[in-house]
Scaffold this active site. Structure first.
Site, PDB file in Angstrom:
ATOM      1  CG  PHE A 269      -1.722  -1.222   1.431  1.00 14.78           C
ATOM      2  CD1 PHE A 269      -2.320  -1.882   0.355  1.00 14.78           C
ATOM      3  CD2 PHE A 269      -1.869  -1.758   2.703  1.00 14.78           C
ATOM      4  CE1 PHE A 269      -3.038  -3.047   0.544  1.00 14.78           C
ATOM      5  CE2 PHE A 269      -2.593  -2.922   2.901  1.00 14.78           C
ATOM      6  CZ  PHE A 269      -3.180  -3.581   1.827  1.00 14.78           C
TER       7      PHE A 269
ATOM      8  CG  ASP B  75      29.881  24.374   0.555  1.00 15.38           C
ATOM      9  OD1 ASP B  75      29.315  23.312   0.240  1.00 15.38           O
ATOM     10  OD2 ASP B  75      30.657  24.982  -0.212  1.00 15.38           O
TER      11      ASP B  75
ATOM     12  CG  HIS C 271      33.091  21.599   2.772  1.00 13.79           C
ATOM     13  ND1 HIS C 271      33.350  20.307   2.394  1.00 13.79           N
ATOM     14  CD2 HIS C 271      33.145  22.339   1.634  1.00 13.79           C
ATOM     15  CE1 HIS C 271      33.548  20.260   1.090  1.00 13.79           C
ATOM     16  NE2 HIS C 271      33.441  21.477   0.603  1.00 13.79           N
TER      17      HIS C 271
HETATM   18  C1  23J Z   1      35.802  19.829  -2.173  1.00 13.16           C
HETATM   19  C2  23J Z   1      36.944  20.321  -2.765  1.00 13.16           C
HETATM   20  C3  23J Z   1      36.867  21.392  -3.614  1.00 13.16           C
HETATM   21  C4  23J Z   1      35.635  21.975  -3.854  1.00 13.16           C
HETATM   22  C5  23J Z   1      34.465  21.489  -3.249  1.00 13.16           C
HETATM   23  C6  23J Z   1      34.562  20.407  -2.422  1.00 13.16           C
HETATM   24  C7  23J Z   1      33.134  22.108  -3.508  1.00 13.16           C
HETATM   25  O1  23J Z   1      32.949  22.897  -4.372  1.00 13.16           O
HETATM   26  C8  23J Z   1      31.963  21.827  -2.622  1.00 13.16           C
HETATM   27  O2  23J Z   1      30.948  21.257  -3.055  1.00 13.16           O
HETATM   28  O3  23J Z   1      32.012  22.225  -1.462  1.00 13.16           O
HETATM   29  S1  23J Z   1      35.545  23.329  -4.944  1.00 13.16           S
HETATM   30 MN    MN Z   2      29.941  22.034  -1.176  1.00 20.01          MN
END
Ligand code: 23J
Ligand code: MN
Length: 263
Positions: free
Chosen positions: A62, A79, A83
Site C-alpha cells: 500500500f 557548505d 567542510h
Molecule cells: C571539495 C573540494 C573542492 C571543492 C568542493 C569540495 C566544492 O565545491 C563543494 O561542493 O564544497 S571546490
Molecule cells: Mn559544497
C-alpha cells in the site's frame, strides 16, 4: 504594529501572493552534475542514486518509498564551516550545530550574468561588489551575497555545467579580495549558481579555493548550484536555506527558497 501582528501580516501576504516564494533549488537525482576533482588530489562524490523500496507492490503493498545514495555536496547545497580545514574547529560549524536562525537571512543578488555569458572564467572582484553597492546599497551584516551568472541554464547538461577542457574547469566565481571584502561587510554567506562556491580557476588562487578557505575560516557559509536568481531583485528578499540536520555533517542538499515581494 506588534510583532505578532506583523508576523501574521507576512502570513497573509504569503497567502495572497503579495510575497512570492521562488524556488532556488535544482532537481536532485541521477542526472544532477557532481563535482569532479583531479584524481591525484581527491576522491569524488558518487553520482546520486534513487532506489525504490516499494511502490504498492510485493515489497510494500500500500505504500511507495525510496532510499538514496547521496553525497552531502550534491546539487543545490549548503557548505558548513567544517567542510574546510580552515573551519574545522568551530563547535557550531556542523550541519547539526549551526544556530537555526542563520538559515533565514536577507540576500543581495549581484548580477554578473552578462559578464559570465561573455566569459566563463569571469571573476567578481571587491571593486565589482563596491560598484554594485554604490548602485543598490550596502551589504548588511548577516546577509547573503549571491553571484548571479544564469549558470543554471546549463543545468541540463553535465558537460556544459562543469565546462571542463584540457586546461581545467571554466566557471565564474569570486576573487580572493571579493571574499575578503564581503567578510569585512560581515556577510553570513556566499552563494553561486555553479557546481561549487569557488570559480573553476580557484585551485590556482592564493589561498586556493578562497570562497571555501576564507568563508569557512570566518565560521560562515556557502551555497552552490542555486537556480532562478534571474527572478530575484538585487535587494530586499529573504533567503531560507536549511541543511538537513546530519550529525557532524559538512554540508547538505537544500531546498533553497526566496521570499520576494511581487512587483
Ligand atoms: C571539495 C573540494 C573542492 C571543492 C568542493 C569540495 C566544492 O565545491 C563543494 O561542493 O564544497 S571546490
Ligand atoms: Mn559544497
Amino acid at each position: 504594529m506588534s510583532t505578532e501582528k506583523r508576523l501574521m501580516r507576512v502570513a497573509e501576504m504569503l497567502l495572497s501572493g503579495a510575497i512570492e516564494v521562488v524556488d532556488l533549488s535544482a532537481p536532485l537525482g541521477p542526472q544532477t552534475p557532481i563535482l569532479t576533482l583531479p584524481p591525484e588530489l581527491a576522491v569524488d562524490t558518487p553520482k546520486i542514486e534513487i532506489h525504490t523500496i516499494s511502490e504498492y507492490d510485493k515489497n510494500g503493498p500500500f505504500w511507495a518509498w525510496n532510499w538514496l545514495k547521496l553525497g552531502e555536496h550534491s546539487g543545490t547545497h549548503f557548505d558548513a564551516p567544517h567542510h574546510w580545514i580552515t573551519g574545522k574547529d568551530f563547535a557550531d560549524g556542523y550541519t547539526d550545530t549551526i544556530p537555526v536562525k542563520n538559515f533565514v537571512a536577507p540576500a543581495n543578488v549581484i548580477d554578473c550574468s552578462a559578464e559570465a555569458t561573455a566569459n566563463a572564467d569571469f571573476l567578481l572582484t571587491a571593486d565589482g561588489v563596491k560598484t554594485w553597492e554604490a548602485k543598490h546599497g550596502p551589504i548588511g551584516r548577516g546577509e547573503w551575497v549571491l553571484m548571479r551568472t544564469d549558470w543554471d541554464r546549463r543545468n541540463g547538461s553535465v558537460e556544459a555545467f562543469l565546462n571542463t577542457d584540457a586546461s581545467g574547469p571554466h566557471s565564474p566565481g569570486p576573487t580572493v579580495d571579493c571574499i575578503e571584502y564581503i567578510l569585512s561587510r560581515e556577510a553570513i554567506g556566499w552563494g553561486t549558481q555553479c557546481i561549487g562556491t569557488d570559480a573553476g580557476a580557484a585551485s590556482g588562487m592564493n589561498p586556493p579555493f578562497p570562497a571555501h578557505n576564507l568563508m569557512h575560516k570566518a565560521n560562515r557559509y556557502g551555497l552552490a548550484s542555486l537556480c532562478n536568481l534571474d527572478r530575484l531583485p538585487p535587494k530586499g528578499v529573504i533567503l531560507i536555506a536549511a541543511p538537513l540536520k546530519i550529525v557532524r555533517g559538512t554540508g547538505s542538499p537544500v531546498r533553497a527558497l526566496a521570499l520576494v515581494p511581487r512587483s
